[in-house]
Design a protein around this motif. Structure first.
Motif, PDB file in Angstrom:
ATOM      1  N   HIS A   1      -4.143  11.559  25.001  1.00  0.00           N
ATOM      2  CA  HIS A   1      -3.230  12.423  25.748  1.00  0.00           C
ATOM      3  C   HIS A   1      -2.272  11.531  26.532  1.00  0.00           C
ATOM      4  O   HIS A   1      -2.691  10.645  27.280  1.00  0.00           O
ATOM      5  CB  HIS A   1      -3.998  13.364  26.666  1.00  0.00           C
ATOM      6  N   ALA A   2      -0.978  11.778  26.373  1.00  0.00           N
ATOM      7  CA  ALA A   2       0.049  10.837  26.811  1.00  0.00           C
ATOM      8  C   ALA A   2      -0.044  10.495  28.286  1.00  0.00           C
ATOM      9  O   ALA A   2       0.109   9.330  28.673  1.00  0.00           O
ATOM     10  CB  ALA A   2       1.429  11.418  26.490  1.00  0.00           C
ATOM     11  N   ARG A   3      -0.291  11.502  29.151  1.00  0.00           N
ATOM     12  CA  ARG A   3      -0.223  11.291  30.592  1.00  0.00           C
ATOM     13  C   ARG A   3      -1.440  10.571  31.162  1.00  0.00           C
ATOM     14  O   ARG A   3      -1.499  10.299  32.363  1.00  0.00           O
ATOM     15  CB  ARG A   3      -0.062  12.647  31.283  1.00  0.00           C
ATOM     16  N   GLU A   4      -2.405  10.225  30.323  1.00  0.00           N
ATOM     17  CA  GLU A   4      -3.658   9.644  30.792  1.00  0.00           C
ATOM     18  C   GLU A   4      -3.607   8.117  30.669  1.00  0.00           C
ATOM     19  O   GLU A   4      -4.355   7.485  29.937  1.00  0.00           O
ATOM     20  CB  GLU A   4      -4.821  10.286  30.030  1.00  0.00           C
ATOM     21  N   HIS A   5      -2.717   7.523  31.456  1.00  0.00           N
ATOM     22  CA  HIS A   5      -2.397   6.099  31.332  1.00  0.00           C
ATOM     23  C   HIS A   5      -3.515   5.184  31.811  1.00  0.00           C
ATOM     24  O   HIS A   5      -3.588   4.028  31.383  1.00  0.00           O
ATOM     25  CB  HIS A   5      -1.114   5.795  32.109  1.00  0.00           C
ATOM     26  N   LEU A   6      -4.373   5.658  32.686  1.00  0.00           N
ATOM     27  CA  LEU A   6      -5.477   4.815  33.150  1.00  0.00           C
ATOM     28  C   LEU A   6      -6.372   4.392  31.991  1.00  0.00           C
ATOM     29  O   LEU A   6      -7.019   3.352  32.043  1.00  0.00           O
ATOM     30  CB  LEU A   6      -6.289   5.561  34.215  1.00  0.00           C
ATOM     31  N   THR A   7      -6.389   5.184  30.917  1.00  0.00           N
ATOM     32  CA  THR A   7      -7.251   4.849  29.777  1.00  0.00           C
ATOM     33  C   THR A   7      -6.743   3.607  29.045  1.00  0.00           C
ATOM     34  O   THR A   7      -7.547   2.809  28.550  1.00  0.00           O
ATOM     35  CB  THR A   7      -7.364   6.038  28.812  1.00  0.00           C
ATOM     36  N   THR A   8      -5.427   3.430  28.954  1.00  0.00           N
ATOM     37  CA  THR A   8      -4.895   2.199  28.362  1.00  0.00           C
ATOM     38  C   THR A   8      -5.271   0.992  29.212  1.00  0.00           C
ATOM     39  O   THR A   8      -5.591  -0.086  28.683  1.00  0.00           O
ATOM     40  CB  THR A   8      -3.368   2.298  28.210  1.00  0.00           C
ATOM     41  N   GLU A   9      -5.262   1.165  30.528  1.00  0.00           N
ATOM     42  CA  GLU A   9      -5.702   0.075  31.411  1.00  0.00           C
ATOM     43  C   GLU A   9      -7.172  -0.253  31.168  1.00  0.00           C
ATOM     44  O   GLU A   9      -7.587  -1.415  31.281  1.00  0.00           O
ATOM     45  CB  GLU A   9      -5.463   0.450  32.873  1.00  0.00           C
ATOM     46  N   MET A  10      -7.965   0.767  30.831  1.00  0.00           N
ATOM     47  CA  MET A  10      -9.378   0.534  30.511  1.00  0.00           C
ATOM     48  C   MET A  10      -9.504  -0.346  29.263  1.00  0.00           C
ATOM     49  O   MET A  10     -10.336  -1.256  29.205  1.00  0.00           O
ATOM     50  CB  MET A  10     -10.087   1.878  30.305  1.00  0.00           C
ATOM     51  N   ALA A  11      -8.676  -0.083  28.271  1.00  0.00           N
ATOM     52  CA  ALA A  11      -8.702  -0.904  27.059  1.00  0.00           C
ATOM     53  C   ALA A  11      -8.357  -2.356  27.371  1.00  0.00           C
ATOM     54  O   ALA A  11      -9.031  -3.285  26.901  1.00  0.00           O
ATOM     55  CB  ALA A  11      -7.723  -0.329  26.032  1.00  0.00           C
ATOM     56  N   LEU A  12      -7.321  -2.559  28.165  1.00  0.00           N
ATOM     57  CA  LEU A  12      -6.918  -3.927  28.513  1.00  0.00           C
ATOM     58  C   LEU A  12      -7.988  -4.621  29.350  1.00  0.00           C
ATOM     59  O   LEU A  12      -8.243  -5.824  29.184  1.00  0.00           O
ATOM     60  CB  LEU A  12      -5.585  -3.899  29.252  1.00  0.00           C
ATOM     61  N   TYR A  13      -8.626  -3.863  30.236  1.00  0.00           N
ATOM     62  CA  TYR A  13      -9.717  -4.446  31.024  1.00  0.00           C
ATOM     63  C   TYR A  13     -10.836  -4.949  30.104  1.00  0.00           C
ATOM     64  O   TYR A  13     -11.335  -6.066  30.279  1.00  0.00           O
ATOM     65  CB  TYR A  13     -10.277  -3.410  32.008  1.00  0.00           C
ATOM     66  N   MET A  14     -11.243  -4.131  29.139  1.00  0.00           N
ATOM     67  CA  MET A  14     -12.322  -4.548  28.247  1.00  0.00           C
ATOM     68  C   MET A  14     -11.934  -5.803  27.470  1.00  0.00           C
ATOM     69  O   MET A  14     -12.748  -6.730  27.320  1.00  0.00           O
ATOM     70  CB  MET A  14     -12.677  -3.414  27.283  1.00  0.00           C
ATOM     71  N   LEU A  15     -10.709  -5.842  26.972  1.00  0.00           N
ATOM     72  CA  LEU A  15     -10.285  -7.021  26.218  1.00  0.00           C
ATOM     73  C   LEU A  15     -10.305  -8.269  27.085  1.00  0.00           C
ATOM     74  O   LEU A  15     -10.780  -9.334  26.654  1.00  0.00           O
ATOM     75  CB  LEU A  15      -8.892  -6.781  25.649  1.00  0.00           C
ATOM     76  N   ARG A  16      -9.800  -8.167  28.296  1.00  0.00           N
ATOM     77  CA  ARG A  16      -9.828  -9.327  29.200  1.00  0.00           C
ATOM     78  C   ARG A  16     -11.254  -9.735  29.531  1.00  0.00           C
ATOM     79  O   ARG A  16     -11.585 -10.932  29.567  1.00  0.00           O
ATOM     80  CB  ARG A  16      -9.063  -9.011  30.485  1.00  0.00           C
ATOM     81  N   GLU A  17     -12.100  -8.756  29.783  1.00  0.00           N
ATOM     82  CA  GLU A  17     -13.489  -9.052  30.145  1.00  0.00           C
ATOM     83  C   GLU A  17     -14.217  -9.726  28.989  1.00  0.00           C
ATOM     84  O   GLU A  17     -14.934 -10.722  29.175  1.00  0.00           O
ATOM     85  CB  GLU A  17     -14.190  -7.757  30.560  1.00  0.00           C
ATOM     86  N   PHE A  18     -14.042  -9.205  27.782  1.00  0.00           N
ATOM     87  CA  PHE A  18     -14.691  -9.820  26.625  1.00  0.00           C
ATOM     88  C   PHE A  18     -14.172 -11.251  26.415  1.00  0.00           C
ATOM     89  O   PHE A  18     -14.948 -12.171  26.141  1.00  0.00           O
ATOM     90  CB  PHE A  18     -14.430  -8.991  25.368  1.00  0.00           C
TER      91      PHE A  18
END
Length: 436
Positions: free
Chosen positions: A176-193
């Motif tokens: 859902h387009a307006r749910e931008h915090l979820t993209t930040e979640m993806a980037l967080y996981m990539l950085r953490e891994f």
């Protein structure tokens, strides 16, 4: 969207949604102005407070009008609806109150679009991480959106260039387009891994034993439309035109080919926020992710064993089914349900979310969660991230919470990875279901 009551709503989440900012972020990449029609061509949508819906059946009746339920507070809901849906709500006996369109800066902590990664910045951030960790991460374009933007998955594993026989775990974001915090979640996981592999024992073990797929934005057209003008547009759907209508967009999460349109959990109206599309998988983005998941069937066996679809908001962990109130149904045995609930509850304890079956909120159909389990037998969860229902930040919390609210889910992610080889272990039935 979604649930639990944390006290009465003091300031409408809707006041965040049309805050005009002084400096636009720039034009959309890829799409032409003609391809991205003005919101003014559609009936005016806004948020309403709806009272008189305190049971799941009553909430389902609200959703059946085509209104999108954004949050639930006891017997009060906040929905996004156009004039037709608002009229339908009133005709069914619900009380509606239009919520303000313009933010009061003195009362609301509103996010600026620049607080969140745009599609272009997100893509650049992913490319940087893949270059930084070439032995751990690879980027694969799995398809394109209606307007031609890349939808890509990042594979993360210790032997990333080889397709190994390991349990695979999929994370999807920004449906859902307006749910931008979820993209930040993806980037967080990539950085953490990337930063923790080799130093953190749990992450190292999981990336040695699993193959992880992360799709940071499943709805790039909608993300760009909602964010890149410099004014939040409260946009939910994709940006696909609908034949015979000026209304734009299909709700990707009502467009999957399992119980599509079966049960009053989606709308046939193109102007609705929950429009299910003209046919199952008629949304290009739906078909992209469905085809990718089907491509992971190798030697007759689905390699993906577990999945989280990240949404906002309401702080919930949800599991199938959404199309029926029953705890068990065709293809979902008591053991299947119990294993979903056991791992879901464990994850919810780690992040403070509320665990429950999806339909305990209200009926939905054609969702990715129902399709993942019903069609592919992949253990699947929907996470509704921060804020809780009734919070003034709504879909657009300030950038200051991003680090906290993404890190809040670190343990839940690890718990899913650790259970992904045998989800039935959580109910003491590994020998019955997972013996090799």
């Amino acid at each position: 969207m979604r649930f639990p009551k944390r006290g009465r709503r003091t300031t409408s989440a809707a006041v965040l949604l049309t805050l005009a900012l002084a400096v636009p972020l720039g034009a959309q990449a890829t799409a032409s102005p003609a391809a991205d029609r003005s919101r003014a061509e559609q009936p005016a949508e806004r948020q309403y407070q709806v009272t008189g819906a305190d049971t799941r059946a009553e909430r389902t009746a609200v959703a059946d009008t085509g209104a999108a339920i954004d949050e639930v507070n006891g017997d009060s809901l906040v929905v996004t609806a156009g004039p037709a849906e608002a009229a339908a709500l009133r005709s069914r006996g619900f009380t509606t109150k239009a919520l303000p369109d313009v933010a009061d800066r003195d009362e609301v902590l509103a996010a600026a679009p620049s607080d969140y990664h745009s599609y272009a910045r997100m893509s650049a951030a992913v490319d940087t991480l893949v270059r930084q960790y070439p032995d751990l991460m690879s980027r694969r374009v799995i398809g394109r959106s209606h307007q031609g933007r890349e939808i890509f998955a990042v594979k993360v594993s210790s032997n990333v260039r080889v397709d190994e026989n390991k349990p695979e775990v999929l994370f999807t974001h920004n449906m859902h387009a307006r749910e931008h915090l979820t993209t930040e979640m993806a980037l967080y996981m990539l950085r953490e891994f990337g930063t923790r592999y080799g130093s953190d024992a749990r992450i190292t073990r999981m990336l040695d034993q699993r193959e992880v797929w992360i799709v940071p934005s499943l709805n790039p057209d909608g993300k760009v439309y909602d964010q890149d003008s410099g004014t939040w547009r409260n946009w939910r759907k994709n940006r696909q035109p609908n034949s015979g209508s000026t209304a734009i967009g299909t709700d990707i999460n009502r467009n999957f080919n399992y119980r599509w349109g079966c049960c009053g959990g989606s709308s046939t109206s193109p102007s609705s926020q929950t429009y299910r599309g003209r046919a199952a998988e008629s949304g290009p983005e739906t078909k992209v992710i469905a085809d990718f998941v089907r491509s992971r069937v190798i030697g007759g066996k689905q390699q993906i064993t577990a999945h989280i679809d990240w949404h906002t908001y309401g702080e919930l962990v949800l599991w199938p089914y959404g199309y029926t109130y029953a705890d068990t149904a065709a293809g979902l045995t008591q053991d299947d349900r119990d294993a979903h609930a056991a791992v879901g509850t464990q994850m919810a304890r780690s992040n403070g979310y509320r665990p429950q079956q999806s339909s305990d909120l209200y009926i939905t159909d054609g969702t990715i969660g129902d399709w993942m389990w019903g069609s592919q037998k992949i253990f699947t969860y929907t996470f509704e991230m921060y804020p809780p229902s009734g919070h003034r930040d709504g879909f657009y919390p300030p950038g200051s919470v991003i680090d906290r609210e993404t890190a809040r889910n670190r343990e839940a992610v690890l718990l899913l990875l650790e259970n992904a080889d045998c989800m039935y272990r959580s109910i003491g039935k590994a020998a019955q279901y997972c013996a090799t």
